[in-house]
Design a protein around this motif. Structure first.
Motif, mmCIF file in Angstrom:
data_model
loop_
_atom_site.group_PDB
_atom_site.id
_atom_site.type_symbol
_atom_site.label_atom_id
_atom_site.label_comp_id
_atom_site.label_asym_id
_atom_site.label_seq_id
_atom_site.Cartn_x
_atom_site.Cartn_y
_atom_site.Cartn_z
ATOM 1 N N PHE A 110 54.221 40.887 43.872
ATOM 2 C CA PHE A 110 53.614 41.876 42.993
ATOM 3 C C PHE A 110 54.320 41.869 41.645
ATOM 4 C CE2 PHE A 110 52.626 43.257 47.250
ATOM 5 C CZ PHE A 110 51.287 43.635 47.156
ATOM 6 N N LEU A 111 53.517 41.874 40.595
ATOM 7 C CA LEU A 111 54.020 41.866 39.221
ATOM 8 C C LEU A 111 53.642 43.172 38.543
ATOM 9 C CD1 LEU A 111 55.229 40.329 36.753
ATOM 10 C CD2 LEU A 111 52.924 39.399 36.356
ATOM 11 N N ASN A 112 54.623 43.846 37.964
ATOM 12 C CA ASN A 112 54.354 45.075 37.211
ATOM 13 C C ASN A 112 54.273 44.708 35.734
ATOM 14 O OD1 ASN A 112 53.956 47.789 36.638
ATOM 15 N ND2 ASN A 112 56.138 48.248 36.539
ATOM 16 N N ALA A 113 53.060 44.635 35.220
ATOM 17 C CA ALA A 113 52.882 44.180 33.843
ATOM 18 C C ALA A 113 51.510 44.601 33.329
ATOM 19 C CB ALA A 113 53.022 42.663 33.768
ATOM 20 N N ASP A 114 51.382 44.638 32.017
ATOM 21 C CA ASP A 114 50.107 44.914 31.362
ATOM 22 C C ASP A 114 49.229 43.674 31.477
ATOM 23 O OD1 ASP A 114 47.983 45.498 29.731
ATOM 24 O OD2 ASP A 114 49.167 45.853 27.922
ATOM 25 N N ALA A 115 48.218 43.726 32.312
ATOM 26 C CA ALA A 115 47.383 42.559 32.578
ATOM 27 C C ALA A 115 46.662 42.069 31.333
ATOM 28 C CB ALA A 115 46.366 42.874 33.679
ATOM 29 N N VAL A 118 49.355 38.597 26.864
ATOM 30 C CA VAL A 118 49.571 37.162 27.036
ATOM 31 C C VAL A 118 50.775 36.923 27.941
ATOM 32 C CG1 VAL A 118 50.193 35.024 25.837
ATOM 33 C CG2 VAL A 118 48.512 36.590 24.820
ATOM 34 N N ALA A 119 51.810 37.748 27.775
ATOM 35 C CA ALA A 119 53.031 37.576 28.575
ATOM 36 C C ALA A 119 52.750 37.715 30.063
ATOM 37 C CB ALA A 119 54.088 38.590 28.135
ATOM 38 N N ALA A 212 42.538 30.959 31.331
ATOM 39 C CA ALA A 212 43.957 30.619 31.456
ATOM 40 C C ALA A 212 44.225 29.840 32.740
ATOM 41 C CB ALA A 212 44.807 31.888 31.408
ATOM 42 N N LEU A 213 43.600 30.268 33.849
ATOM 43 C CA LEU A 213 43.741 29.536 35.109
ATOM 44 C C LEU A 213 43.188 28.114 34.980
ATOM 45 C CD1 LEU A 213 42.677 32.237 37.738
ATOM 46 C CD2 LEU A 213 44.913 31.158 37.609
ATOM 47 N N ALA A 214 42.004 28.011 34.363
ATOM 48 C CA ALA A 214 41.380 26.697 34.226
ATOM 49 C C ALA A 214 42.215 25.781 33.334
ATOM 50 C CB ALA A 214 39.968 26.850 33.666
ATOM 51 N N ASP A 215 42.757 26.324 32.249
ATOM 52 C CA ASP A 215 43.568 25.515 31.338
ATOM 53 C C ASP A 215 44.819 24.968 32.015
ATOM 54 O OD1 ASP A 215 41.742 25.959 29.344
ATOM 55 O OD2 ASP A 215 42.898 27.526 28.329
ATOM 56 N N ARG A 216 45.325 25.707 32.983
ATOM 57 C CA ARG A 216 46.523 25.271 33.700
ATOM 58 C C ARG A 216 46.181 24.435 34.950
ATOM 59 N NH1 ARG A 216 51.138 28.660 32.705
ATOM 60 N NH2 ARG A 216 52.140 27.607 34.472
ATOM 61 N N GLY A 217 44.910 24.207 35.181
ATOM 62 C CA GLY A 217 44.512 23.438 36.355
ATOM 63 C C GLY A 217 44.758 24.149 37.657
ATOM 64 N N LEU A 218 44.639 25.483 37.656
ATOM 65 C CA LEU A 218 44.941 26.277 38.839
ATOM 66 C C LEU A 218 43.702 26.748 39.592
ATOM 67 C CD1 LEU A 218 47.865 28.473 37.427
ATOM 68 C CD2 LEU A 218 48.026 26.443 38.870
ATOM 69 N N VAL A 219 42.538 26.283 39.184
ATOM 70 C CA VAL A 219 41.296 26.689 39.842
ATOM 71 C C VAL A 219 40.967 25.678 40.937
ATOM 72 C CG1 VAL A 219 38.836 27.121 39.543
ATOM 73 C CG2 VAL A 219 40.457 27.839 37.768
#
Length: 399
Positions: A110-115, A118-119, A212-219
């Motif tokens: 789990f990540l606590n961050a502003d979705a 960019v970060a 962002a997922l597609a650009d990183r090849g994560l799809v």
């Protein structure tokens, strides 16, 4: 360990403090109601990214992913930590308990961050790339009052207003413990307010995540993404579906169609999900929704479908256990129980007759008020609210 004697400190539907043990108990209840796996155990479950994993449908979807399907992956939420004056937010405590329950069975962080930032995207994608390689599912369930555009830096603030003409309707109010039927009039939004709401609650950020997922090849091939939405009754349409929120939801649906085309070469799919009514922190801020939901609950009783029941139905469709239930707009529909003609007819009759004097016999206001308290860990049976509570709870480590 910090023990504090805490009180709700609520004013209407807003609570200053959350109760950690009550929030944990809510997650425990959700976990127990969610179906356990029925098939043979698998070595490694699918990978899911759930954005908005700490509350409402996002939390229910997270628990179902973990409990029923043993999914791996990452949940993202933006929750407030404890301060000297206040406890941590309810979502903070719910996330901590969800991680505890998931720990022995799966690999989910789990990540606590502003979705919107960019970060957050970079941190989340770094984690996913290092741990899993590719992602099978992305569930987008975000409700926020503002969003900073990552390109321009402009801060957009959403508003809840009608479009075109003023809106005047009944509302549910509480004077102490006494429920009242009041009225509220809102002037229509201007073009700037409408556009700002679309920027916050529409599909812009959802598409940025997919890009962002597609650009990183994560799809992964066969990837499926959904964004949670709502349509609701014509009773609330002027302030919801035909208002600024409705404009944002239309943008969300238009985005789904664009994403569907973009993902087709990867065998992927994108849909919005029309869920049924629920008591959430977001919904309590919308005029007339509280009264409508209380009337709906009185009509349906235990047939009012909880978020976990709807999340279970959603995952059955996403995983292919049952066919997708799509409407003419290619939206996944989970709200048939609410939009049934007989149900809506009964709610309409009660709405027309609802006054402060008739409210007790027409609406389940006790249930609604308890549901609001549960969002913050209050009004949860079995929780000792007289005893000091351990309010300092660590956010789950993201390794």
């Amino acid at each position: 360990m910090t023990l504090r004697q805490i009180k709700p400190g609520n004013r209407g539907f807003l609570y200053v403090n959350s109760h950690p043990e009550g929030c944990a108990a809510v997650v425990d209840e959700l976990w127990q109601r969610t179906p356990a796996p029925t098939g043979p155990a698998v070595a490694a479950g699918p990978v899911a990214l759930i954005i908005g994993s700490s509350a409402g449908y996002g939390l229910a979807a997270t628990v179902a992913a973990l409990r029923t399907y043993g999914m791996r992956g990452l949940g993202i939420a933006f929750e407030a930590p404890e301060t000297e004056r206040r406890t941590a937010s309810g979502g903070w405590y719910r996330t901590a308990r969800t991680a505890e329950l998931a720990g022995p069975a799966g690999d989910f962080a789990f990540l606590n961050a502003d979705a919107f930032s960019v970060a957050a995207k970079e941190q989340a994608l770094d984690h996913l790339a290092a741990r899993y390689g590719k992602v099978d599912y992305l569930v987008y369930s975000v409700a926020a009052p503002r969003r900073t555009d990552p390109v321009t830096g402009e801060v957009h603030h959403s508003v809840i207003k009608p479009l075109g003409s003023a809106y005047r309707a009944k509302t549910l109010q509480f004077d102490g413990d006494t429920p009242l039927v009041g009225s509220l009039e809102l002037e229509p939004a201007d073009d700037g307010e409408r556009e700002a709401t679309v920027q916050v609650m529409g599909g812009a950020d959802w598409k940025l995540w997919i890009d962002a997922l597609a650009d990183r090849g994560l799809v992964r091939h066969g990837f499926h993404t959904v964004a949670l939405s709502y349509v609701g009754s014509d009773l609330t349409a002027p302030i919801y579906r035909a208002g600024t929120i409705g404009a944002a939801k239309q943008h969300l649906e238009d985005t789904a169609r664009r994403l569907q085309r973009d993902l087709a070469p990867l065998g992927g799919q994108a849909h919005t999900v029309v869920a049924g009514a629920a008591v959430t922190q977001a919904s309590t801020a919308i005029p007339s929704i509280a009264l409508y939901t209380s009337l709906l609950r009185a009509v349906l009783g235990d047939d009012f479908q909880s978020t976990d029941r709807q999340a279970a139905a959603l995952w059955q469709q996403l995983t292919g256990a049952v066919p997708l239930q799509l409407d003419q707009e290619q939206r996944i529909r989970l709200d048939g129980w609410e939009m049934d003609e007989k149900v809506q007819g009964a709610v309409h009759e009660r709405w027309a007759a609802a006054t402060t004097d008739t409210l007790a016999e027409l609406a389940d206001t006790d249930w609604f008020r308890a549901q609001v308290g549960r969002l913050y860990g209050w009004d949860v049976p079995g929780t000792d609210y007289d005893a000091p509570a351990r309010t300092t709870v660590a956010w789950p480590a993201t390794s």
